[in-house]
Design an enzyme around this catalytic site. Structure first.
Site, PDB file in Angstrom:
ATOM      1  N   SER A  37       0.867  -1.189   0.000  1.00 49.24           N
ATOM      2  CA  SER A  37       0.000   0.000   0.000  1.00 49.24           C
ATOM      3  C   SER A  37       0.899   1.232   0.000  1.00 49.24           C
ATOM      4  O   SER A  37       2.115   1.111   0.100  1.00 49.24           O
ATOM      5  CB  SER A  37      -0.912   0.000   1.229  1.00 49.24           C
ATOM      6  OG  SER A  37      -0.140  -0.003   2.404  1.00 49.24           O
ATOM      7  N   PHE A  82      -6.498  -6.006   9.862  1.00 56.06           N
ATOM      8  CA  PHE A  82      -6.528  -6.325   8.431  1.00 56.06           C
ATOM      9  C   PHE A  82      -5.178  -6.821   7.916  1.00 56.06           C
ATOM     10  O   PHE A  82      -5.136  -7.520   6.909  1.00 56.06           O
ATOM     11  CB  PHE A  82      -6.860  -5.071   7.601  1.00 56.06           C
ATOM     12  CG  PHE A  82      -8.252  -4.520   7.781  1.00 56.06           C
ATOM     13  CD1 PHE A  82      -9.332  -5.116   7.162  1.00 56.06           C
ATOM     14  CD2 PHE A  82      -8.470  -3.392   8.552  1.00 56.06           C
ATOM     15  CE1 PHE A  82     -10.607  -4.594   7.298  1.00 56.06           C
ATOM     16  CE2 PHE A  82      -9.739  -2.867   8.710  1.00 56.06           C
ATOM     17  CZ  PHE A  82     -10.800  -3.471   8.080  1.00 56.06           C
ATOM     18  N   ALA A  83      -4.092  -6.350   8.572  1.00 57.41           N
ATOM     19  CA  ALA A  83      -2.764  -6.528   7.970  1.00 57.41           C
ATOM     20  C   ALA A  83      -2.469  -8.002   7.706  1.00 57.41           C
ATOM     21  O   ALA A  83      -2.432  -8.809   8.641  1.00 57.41           O
ATOM     22  CB  ALA A  83      -1.700  -5.950   8.908  1.00 57.41           C
ATOM     23  N   LYS A  86      -2.344 -11.460   1.030  1.00 58.57           N
ATOM     24  CA  LYS A  86      -3.703 -11.842   0.599  1.00 58.57           C
ATOM     25  C   LYS A  86      -3.809 -12.458  -0.791  1.00 58.57           C
ATOM     26  O   LYS A  86      -4.912 -12.628  -1.302  1.00 58.57           O
ATOM     27  CB  LYS A  86      -4.627 -10.626   0.689  1.00 58.57           C
ATOM     28  CG  LYS A  86      -4.180  -9.461  -0.187  1.00 58.57           C
ATOM     29  CD  LYS A  86      -5.197  -8.334  -0.169  1.00 58.57           C
ATOM     30  CE  LYS A  86      -4.841  -7.261  -1.159  1.00 58.57           C
ATOM     31  NZ  LYS A  86      -5.779  -6.170  -1.227  1.00 58.57           N
ATOM     32  N   SER A 126     -12.431 -14.659   5.615  1.00 59.92           N
ATOM     33  CA  SER A 126     -12.784 -14.754   4.200  1.00 59.92           C
ATOM     34  C   SER A 126     -13.701 -15.941   3.960  1.00 59.92           C
ATOM     35  O   SER A 126     -13.620 -16.968   4.659  1.00 59.92           O
ATOM     36  CB  SER A 126     -11.484 -14.933   3.423  1.00 59.92           C
ATOM     37  OG  SER A 126     -11.762 -15.429   2.138  1.00 59.92           O
ATOM     38  N   TYR A 151      -2.876 -19.331   1.818  1.00 60.20           N
ATOM     39  CA  TYR A 151      -3.600 -18.115   2.206  1.00 60.20           C
ATOM     40  C   TYR A 151      -4.890 -18.484   2.943  1.00 60.20           C
ATOM     41  O   TYR A 151      -5.156 -18.020   4.055  1.00 60.20           O
ATOM     42  CB  TYR A 151      -3.928 -17.263   0.967  1.00 60.20           C
ATOM     43  CG  TYR A 151      -5.029 -16.274   1.240  1.00 60.20           C
ATOM     44  CD1 TYR A 151      -4.782 -15.132   1.988  1.00 60.20           C
ATOM     45  CD2 TYR A 151      -6.338 -16.510   0.800  1.00 60.20           C
ATOM     46  CE1 TYR A 151      -5.803 -14.245   2.292  1.00 60.20           C
ATOM     47  CE2 TYR A 151      -7.356 -15.626   1.090  1.00 60.20           C
ATOM     48  CZ  TYR A 151      -7.098 -14.505   1.834  1.00 60.20           C
ATOM     49  OH  TYR A 151      -8.106 -13.633   2.150  1.00 60.20           O
ATOM     50  N   LYS A 155      -6.284 -18.073   7.116  1.00 62.48           N
ATOM     51  CA  LYS A 155      -7.548 -17.509   7.624  1.00 62.48           C
ATOM     52  C   LYS A 155      -8.225 -18.513   8.562  1.00 62.48           C
ATOM     53  O   LYS A 155      -8.733 -18.148   9.623  1.00 62.48           O
ATOM     54  CB  LYS A 155      -8.479 -17.128   6.465  1.00 62.48           C
ATOM     55  CG  LYS A 155      -7.979 -15.978   5.614  1.00 62.48           C
ATOM     56  CD  LYS A 155      -7.894 -14.685   6.400  1.00 62.48           C
ATOM     57  CE  LYS A 155      -7.220 -13.560   5.638  1.00 62.48           C
ATOM     58  NZ  LYS A 155      -6.864 -12.400   6.473  1.00 62.48           N
ATOM     59  N   ASN A 200      -7.506 -10.175  -9.417  1.00 62.58           N
ATOM     60  CA  ASN A 200      -8.950 -10.152  -9.196  1.00 62.58           C
ATOM     61  C   ASN A 200      -9.700  -9.618 -10.409  1.00 62.58           C
ATOM     62  O   ASN A 200      -9.177  -8.834 -11.192  1.00 62.58           O
ATOM     63  CB  ASN A 200      -9.287  -9.309  -7.956  1.00 62.58           C
ATOM     64  CG  ASN A 200      -8.731  -9.942  -6.703  1.00 62.58           C
ATOM     65  OD1 ASN A 200      -7.846  -9.388  -6.070  1.00 62.58           O
ATOM     66  ND2 ASN A 200      -9.219 -11.113  -6.356  1.00 62.58           N
TER      67      ASN A 200
HETATM   68  N1  UDP Z   1     -11.897 -14.180 -13.013  1.00 68.15           N
HETATM   69  C1  UDP Z   1     -11.797 -14.183 -14.414  1.00 68.15           C
HETATM   70  N2  UDP Z   1     -10.755 -13.496 -15.002  1.00 68.15           N
HETATM   71  C2  UDP Z   1      -9.835 -12.803 -14.257  1.00 68.15           C
HETATM   72  C3  UDP Z   1      -9.948 -12.802 -12.839  1.00 68.15           C
HETATM   73  C4  UDP Z   1     -10.993 -13.508 -12.269  1.00 68.15           C
HETATM   74  O1  UDP Z   1     -12.610 -14.802 -15.106  1.00 68.15           O
HETATM   75  O2  UDP Z   1      -8.912 -12.209 -14.848  1.00 68.15           O
HETATM   76  C5  UDP Z   1     -13.011 -14.903 -12.376  1.00 68.15           C
HETATM   77  C6  UDP Z   1     -12.555 -16.000 -11.428  1.00 68.15           C
HETATM   78  O3  UDP Z   1     -12.356 -17.199 -12.132  1.00 68.15           O
HETATM   79  C7  UDP Z   1     -13.711 -16.050 -10.435  1.00 68.15           C
HETATM   80  C8  UDP Z   1     -14.229 -14.624 -10.388  1.00 68.15           C
HETATM   81  O4  UDP Z   1     -13.721 -13.989 -11.581  1.00 68.15           O
HETATM   82  O5  UDP Z   1     -14.736 -16.858 -10.940  1.00 68.15           O
HETATM   83  C9  UDP Z   1     -13.736 -13.839  -9.179  1.00 68.15           C
HETATM   84  O6  UDP Z   1     -12.337 -13.981  -9.104  1.00 68.15           O
HETATM   85  P1  UDP Z   1     -11.449 -13.095  -8.119  1.00 68.15           P
HETATM   86  O7  UDP Z   1     -10.007 -13.464  -8.332  1.00 68.15           O
HETATM   87  O8  UDP Z   1     -11.799 -11.644  -8.277  1.00 68.15           O
HETATM   88  O9  UDP Z   1     -11.938 -13.508  -6.656  1.00 68.15           O
HETATM   89  P2  UDP Z   1     -11.953 -14.948  -5.929  1.00 68.15           P
HETATM   90  O10 UDP Z   1     -13.398 -15.338  -5.888  1.00 68.15           O
HETATM   91  O11 UDP Z   1     -11.095 -15.888  -6.701  1.00 68.15           O
HETATM   92  O12 UDP Z   1     -11.426 -14.647  -4.575  1.00 68.15           O
END
Ligand code: UDP
Length: 343
Positions: A37, A82-83, A86, A126, A151, A155, A200
């Site tokens: 961050s 939070f730290a 992730k 989570s 990870y 948790k 993500n």
């Molecule tokens: N996802 C995707 N393309 C990407 C990143 C994620 O299709 O570039 C999909 C992933 O397979 C999941 C959803 O988006 O079904 C959410 O993924 P994210 O990594 O945001 O969160 P997660 O649920 O894995 O913690």
């Protein structure tokens, strides 16, 4: 004024929580080592609330520094922790770092709480602790499945450490199990700052739309869901932040019913990857460049929260809908691009 320690307070969820705490009359001190961050977050929090939070930069996995911090700060009323590291994928490559950091920092904090006779801690957990649940929506009583990553395992382990600590020490804990936090503050002054290529979905979508990435990969369209893409419970980060204010208030005002309580933080609705893309296209007026590729290893098919317990017990409910989440995420991405353009 009640003084709250927010560890990881310059991070994504941490920074939004600091804003909400300040706006609810709490004084905040942030501890963060800034590995994931930026220090400028403090000024941006001040632009929103008018108050720059106190800040110390050190690593909570360092026992001596953490002990020293608690010796100097005996007037705290509570902690929101939070730290942590992730990234699921990174944790597969660096399991020992994940265990040392995520478990070590919690143990050091719990030791510090003993020194200060401080009893109240809110912990960032989570929905990964559920794995692929047998029943949806998933309730807090669902069994904890063997973790799919170090990870996720940290948790689970931290929740267990808190459960046993709360059973025998003068400590009370609330674990908040987040589903998929997305979006950003409406001011576009704080938001998610992924380092390098985002893992993500939502930052990947907005970075693709702004031109930083060529095309989004949609991981799999052969799942057992209405459109074949995986489903998640996306929740606005500001709704998540507000739940922390409610949780810390519940502890301080002695309204907990057990020494350890666990709540799901979700909306109760599942959205597929394609539905998230459609929402983005709706609010931005843009066409997103994406293609379907293979499933991502380790991904579950679908999960969404039962929100009944959190709604009833905390008196909290996620309010923001998917289009609002995507609007704020897009506004944040554009604000980041503007700032870069000015540099
Ligand atoms: N996802 C995707 N393309 C990407 C990143 C994620 O299709 O570039 C999909 C992933 O397979 C999941 C959803 O988006 O079904 C959410 O993924 P994210 O990594 O945001 O969160 P997660 O649920 O894995 O913690």
């Amino acid at each position: 004024m009640k003084r709250i320690l927010v560890t990881g307070g310059t991070g994504f969820i941490g920074s939004h929580t600091v804003v909400e705490l300040q706006q609810h009359g709490y004084e905040v001190i942030i501890v963060d080592n800034l590995v994931n961050s930026s220090i400028e977050v403090l000024d941006n929090i001040a632009k929103i609330t008018g108050i720059k939070p106190s800040f110390e930069q050190f690593d909570l996995a360092d026992p001596a520094k953490t002990a020293d911090f608690f010796n100097r700060n005996k007037d705290l009323s509570g902690i929101i922790h939070f730290a942590a590291y992730k990234a699921v994928g990174e944790s597969m490559q660096k399991p020992l770092e994940y265990y040392r950091n995520n478990i070590g920092s919690l143990l050091n904090i719990l030791e510090g709480m003993k020194t200060c006779a401080l009893g109240d801690i809110v912990f960032s957990s989570s929905c990964t602790v559920y794995g692929q649940p047998d029943e949806l929506p998933v309730t807090e009583q669902a069994p904890i499945k063997p973790a799919w990553s170090p990870y996720g395992n940290t948790k689970q382990m931290c929740e267990e450490i808190l459960r046993f600590s709360a059973a025998s020490l003068p400590i009370k804990a609330i674990a908040l199990r987040y589903f998929n936090p997305i979006g950003a503050h409406e001011s576009a002054l704080i938001g998610e700052l992924p380092l390098g290529i985002p893992n993500n979905l939502v930052p990947y979508i907005t970075q693709t739309a702004i031109g930083l990435r060529q095309s989004l990969h949609v991981f799999g369209n052969d799942y057992d869901t209405p459109d074949g893409t995986a489903m998640r419970d996306y929740i606005h980060v500001v709704d998540i932040a507000r739940a922390h204010v409610v949780a810390i208030g519940r502890m301080i005002n002695k309204r907990m019913k057990h020494n350890m309580e666990i709540f799901n933080l979700g909306t109760g609705h599942g959205f597929s990857v394609l539905e998230v893309i459609q929402s983005f296209e709706r609010v931005s007026g843009l066409k997103l460049n994406y293609k379907i590729v293979d499933r991502r290893p380790g991904d579950i098919e679908k999960v969404w929260a039962s929100t009944d317990f959190a709604n009833k017990e905390l008196g909290w409910k996620a309010e923001k809908k998917i289009d609002e989440m995507m609007t704020s995420a897009w506004k944040w991405e554009k604000a980041l691009a503007d700032r870069k353009g000015q540099q």
